[in-house]
Design an enzyme around this catalytic site. Structure first.
Site, PDB file in Angstrom:
ATOM      1  N   TYR A 184      -0.657 -86.549  -9.077  1.00  0.00           N
ATOM      2  CA  TYR A 184      -1.838 -86.953  -9.566  1.00  0.00           C
ATOM      3  C   TYR A 184      -2.287 -85.964 -10.939  1.00  0.00           C
ATOM      4  O   TYR A 184      -1.268 -85.432 -11.417  1.00  0.00           O
ATOM      5  CB  TYR A 184      -2.920 -86.756  -8.400  1.00  0.00           C
ATOM      6  CG  TYR A 184      -4.514 -87.380  -8.796  1.00  0.00           C
ATOM      7  CD1 TYR A 184      -4.793 -88.320  -9.367  1.00  0.00           C
ATOM      8  CD2 TYR A 184      -5.614 -86.424  -8.310  1.00  0.00           C
ATOM      9  CE1 TYR A 184      -5.978 -88.860 -10.022  1.00  0.00           C
ATOM     10  CE2 TYR A 184      -6.976 -86.691  -8.763  1.00  0.00           C
ATOM     11  CZ  TYR A 184      -7.087 -87.777  -9.266  1.00  0.00           C
ATOM     12  OH  TYR A 184      -8.061 -88.406  -9.534  1.00  0.00           O
ATOM     13  N   LYS A 215      -2.764 -92.526  -7.538  1.00  0.00           N
ATOM     14  CA  LYS A 215      -4.295 -92.526  -6.869  1.00  0.00           C
ATOM     15  C   LYS A 215      -4.117 -93.403  -5.538  1.00  0.00           C
ATOM     16  O   LYS A 215      -4.594 -92.740  -4.465  1.00  0.00           O
ATOM     17  CB  LYS A 215      -5.175 -93.518  -7.807  1.00  0.00           C
ATOM     18  CG  LYS A 215      -5.836 -93.065  -8.934  1.00  0.00           C
ATOM     19  CD  LYS A 215      -6.888 -92.214  -8.685  1.00  0.00           C
ATOM     20  CE  LYS A 215      -7.389 -91.683 -10.118  1.00  0.00           C
ATOM     21  NZ  LYS A 215      -8.715 -91.101  -9.892  1.00  0.00           N
ATOM     22  N   GLU A 249     -10.260 -98.068 -12.467  1.00  0.00           N
ATOM     23  CA  GLU A 249      -9.587 -96.883 -12.811  1.00  0.00           C
ATOM     24  C   GLU A 249      -9.368 -96.825 -14.395  1.00  0.00           C
ATOM     25  O   GLU A 249      -8.494 -97.617 -14.790  1.00  0.00           O
ATOM     26  CB  GLU A 249      -8.173 -96.661 -12.148  1.00  0.00           C
ATOM     27  CG  GLU A 249      -7.748 -95.469 -12.326  1.00  0.00           C
ATOM     28  CD  GLU A 249      -8.618 -94.245 -11.834  1.00  0.00           C
ATOM     29  OE1 GLU A 249      -8.715 -93.221 -12.342  1.00  0.00           O
ATOM     30  OE2 GLU A 249      -9.489 -94.516 -10.449  1.00  0.00           O
ATOM     31  N   ASP A 250      -9.746 -95.856 -14.948  1.00  0.00           N
ATOM     32  CA  ASP A 250      -9.613 -95.355 -16.481  1.00  0.00           C
ATOM     33  C   ASP A 250      -9.720 -96.457 -17.538  1.00  0.00           C
ATOM     34  O   ASP A 250      -9.025 -96.934 -18.004  1.00  0.00           O
ATOM     35  CB  ASP A 250      -7.948 -95.171 -16.612  1.00  0.00           C
ATOM     36  CG  ASP A 250      -7.929 -93.675 -15.918  1.00  0.00           C
ATOM     37  OD1 ASP A 250      -9.005 -92.950 -15.905  1.00  0.00           O
ATOM     38  OD2 ASP A 250      -6.806 -93.272 -15.529  1.00  0.00           O
ATOM     39  N   ASP A 290     -13.947 -93.298 -12.123  1.00  0.00           N
ATOM     40  CA  ASP A 290     -14.458 -92.304 -13.418  1.00  0.00           C
ATOM     41  C   ASP A 290     -16.190 -92.092 -13.130  1.00  0.00           C
ATOM     42  O   ASP A 290     -16.391 -91.266 -13.862  1.00  0.00           O
ATOM     43  CB  ASP A 290     -13.805 -92.927 -14.590  1.00  0.00           C
ATOM     44  CG  ASP A 290     -12.177 -93.294 -14.635  1.00  0.00           C
ATOM     45  OD1 ASP A 290     -11.657 -92.272 -14.488  1.00  0.00           O
ATOM     46  OD2 ASP A 290     -11.895 -94.517 -14.413  1.00  0.00           O
ATOM     47  N   ASN A 292     -10.016 -83.503 -18.229  1.00  0.00           N
ATOM     48  CA  ASN A 292      -8.754 -83.646 -17.691  1.00  0.00           C
ATOM     49  C   ASN A 292      -8.068 -84.201 -18.948  1.00  0.00           C
ATOM     50  O   ASN A 292      -8.219 -84.999 -19.735  1.00  0.00           O
ATOM     51  CB  ASN A 292      -8.459 -84.584 -16.569  1.00  0.00           C
ATOM     52  CG  ASN A 292      -8.784 -83.675 -15.459  1.00  0.00           C
ATOM     53  OD1 ASN A 292      -8.793 -82.664 -15.225  1.00  0.00           O
ATOM     54  ND2 ASN A 292      -9.890 -84.596 -14.451  1.00  0.00           N
TER      55      ASN A 292
END
Length: 579
Positions: free
Chosen positions: A114, A185, A256-257, A280, A427
């Protein structure tokens, strides 16, 4: 017609109630399928019965001995990316061995499978590609999506992690590479939450990429077109979601993202028609609130006493602001008072109602009245202006801008608070707004610090200063598993909020006296159990769960019983049924 893999083996109990796997395939196929490969752990009796005699080294070794060898080889890998590739190769050989190894070494391996290492894996996805996993849906094949889902080898899918790769971590548009983060994930859904890996599916919505570097790379494996947008984009996602609802009506989707505008639009478009979350937005918000609650406990103050500045108004920043606002309301503030406690900063300064903004920012926009006596004139307040005049006790970074929290900013904040709370959460580490050692130095060791990626403990004047890691992995495995177990029709905001308080309470019970505001990653399985228990109770209470029969159960015991265990089962051959 192709049969799903699950048709060839079946989990059963023998006459004494002991579990075993009944398999209808023999020979080399058992060693080639990650779901059935036990390698040298096949007993002599199994090898003879299953046509494996002579195909393996003579020595029979159990899982524990295999793990010792695997971990020793893992430690020999020269760098983090090599360790990632080693673990991914193991996952493609043996699911059980992979998850058993990961569960035993969570502290060391979560940063590999991750964040932060996953960012490198995403960037090198095409160059390093070896084995297919998950699904890729594009404009070219979405017209065949029903057949694509039907062909997938596992047909009891309960959790999909889906990305369009438009905003991966802090590294932006990664096209096809985003599939790697979905794989990572889901590894934590299993190792951390206990979700069966054979009920999970990573999906990349390959709608193109705007990265010229990727489009021009000779080894790029994705669609070589500019990224779809508008109605053409939504048509792909609509068709995909409709097919998932038809094929797997009990499935949950984790988005996701996605880039900030699309992230909010997709979540709102589908959240009432299929149970879904955006990690997120909601996961980041929940983990930030949990850390903030415990930072307040550490200071001996209440959440309602805090003034919060959030630098970054993308999906993460607005998500954190929204969940903190909900937490302030839960703490007893009115919605208006809660909103007045929060200042959100974007690239142009304070998000205020007197300037044009994307629609998703407007619920958190401040009235110009809040800074009319700051002497700004016609100028919009900057981050430093807001810190200087609003005197926040909490500063959270989700900007992706390395070094944004400089010495002047932190020292200005620290003038007004004996223990300023500073969370640079961006991050990977290279995008962090400030490194913890600098924050402690600029605050004379007084700050309470947490980051998004792992940083080592800092020593200040001979005393250790902990650095909490606000890792979304403390939230999404338990939250998502609860939604799966409750067969939820939706994932409510109350469920997300409860996940934050569950994480905060776990940390307070086990770690706050030691100065920690987040638990160590080694506690992930136990954290996820409590998060799942509390979220499932909330889902039953607010009607989000359809499994009303669970209301009378001991939820913790129920969840433990449902958690998949990474262990080898005895195999028994059963001939395939005749069509």
């Amino acid at each position: 017609m192709t049969s799903p893999i699950s048709d060839y083996f079946d989990y059963r109990l023998d006459d004494n109630g002991a579990p075993y796997l009944a398999v209808s395939i023999r020979g080399i196929m058992l060693l080639r399928l990650p779901a059935t490969n036990k390698g040298t752990a096949f007993t002599i009796e199994e090898r003879i019965a299953l046509g494996l005699d002579g195909m393996l080294p003579p020595e029979v070794t159990d899982l524990e001995r295999q793990l010792q060898r695997l971990y020793a080889n893992y430690q020999k890998q020269p760098d983090d990316l090599s360790k990632y590739q080693y673990l991914r190769a193991l996952q493609e050989r043996s699911e059980v061995a992979f998850y058993a190894l990961l569960e035993r070494h969570l502290e060391a391996m979560v940063p590999i499978v991750y964040t932060p290492t996953i960012g490198l894996a995403v960037q090198q996805f095409s160059a390093s590609f070896t084995t297919a996993r998950g699904l890729t849906v594009s404009a070219e094949n979405v017209g065949r999506i029903e057949q694509i889902l039907h062909n997938y080898p596992w047909q009891d899918i309960r959790m999909l992690v889906v990305t369009d790769s438009s905003a991966i971590l802090g590294i932006g548009d990664q096209g096809m590479g985003g599939l790697a983060i979905c794989i990572g994930k889901l590894a934590l859904y299993t190792a951390g939450g206990g979700l069966c890996p054979f009920q999970t599916l990573p999906v990349n919505l390959d709608v193109g990429t705007n990265s010229e570097e990727l489009l021009n790379a000779p080894d790029y494996l994705g669609t070589r077109n500019k990224r779809l947008s508008g109605e053409a984009y939504l048509q792909v996602v609509d068709r995909f979601v409709a097919a998932v609802r038809q094929q797997w009506p009990k499935a949950v989707i984790q988005w996701e993202d996605f880039a900030k505008n699309v992230a909010f639009e997709v979540l709102e478009r589908y959240r009432d028609s299929i149970p879904c979350i955006n990690d997120d937005i909601q996961g980041t918000g929940a983990v930030a609130l949990a850390g903030l609650i415990n930072a307040c406990r550490k200071k001996g103050e209440t959440l309602g006493e805090q003034t919060v500045v959030i630098a970054g108004a993308g999906a993460g920043g607005i998500g954190v602001a929204s969940v903190i606002r909900d937490g302030l309301i839960r703490a007893g503030l009115s919605e208006a008072d809660a909103k007045r406690k929060i200042y959100v900063i974007d690239a142009h300064g304070l998000v205020a109602t007197n300037a044009p903004h994307d629609a998703y920012k407007l619920p958190l926009a401040r009235s110009p009245a809040c800074f009319q006596d700051w002497g700004m004139g016609e100028r919009n307040p900057s981050l430093l202006d807001v810190v200087r005049h609003a005197k926040p006790s909490v500063l959270i970074g989700l900007s992706g801008v390395a070094g944004l929290f400089d010495e002047t900013l932190i020292r200005t904040m620290a003038k007004h608070h004996s223990q300023p709370i500073v969370f640079p959460l961006s991050n990977p580490n290279a995008n962090c707004e400030a490194v913890p050692a600098d924050i402690y130095r600029w605050t004379e060791g007084r700050a309470i610090v947490a980051t998004g990626s792992p940083f080592g403990e800092v020593e200040w004047q001979g005393q250790p200063r902990p650095v909490g890691q606000g890792n979304n992995a403390f939230i999404f495995p338990g939250l998502g598993f609860a939604a799966v177990l409750g067969e939820c029709r939706r994932i409510s905001d109350a469920m997300v909020l409860e996940s934050a308080y569950a994480l905060a309470d776990y940390t307070a019970e086990h770690w706050l006296e030691q100065g920690l505001i987040y638990p160590p990653i080694a506690d992930l399985r136990e954290v996820s159990l409590l998060v799942a228990e509390r979220v499932l109770a909330q889902a039953l209470a607010d009607g989000s769960a359809t499994r009303s029969d669970l209301a009378e159960l001991d939820l913790a015991a129920f969840i433990r019983a449902q958690q998949w265990q990474a262990q080898y089962l005895p195999f028994k051959y059963r001939p395939a049924a005749t069509p």
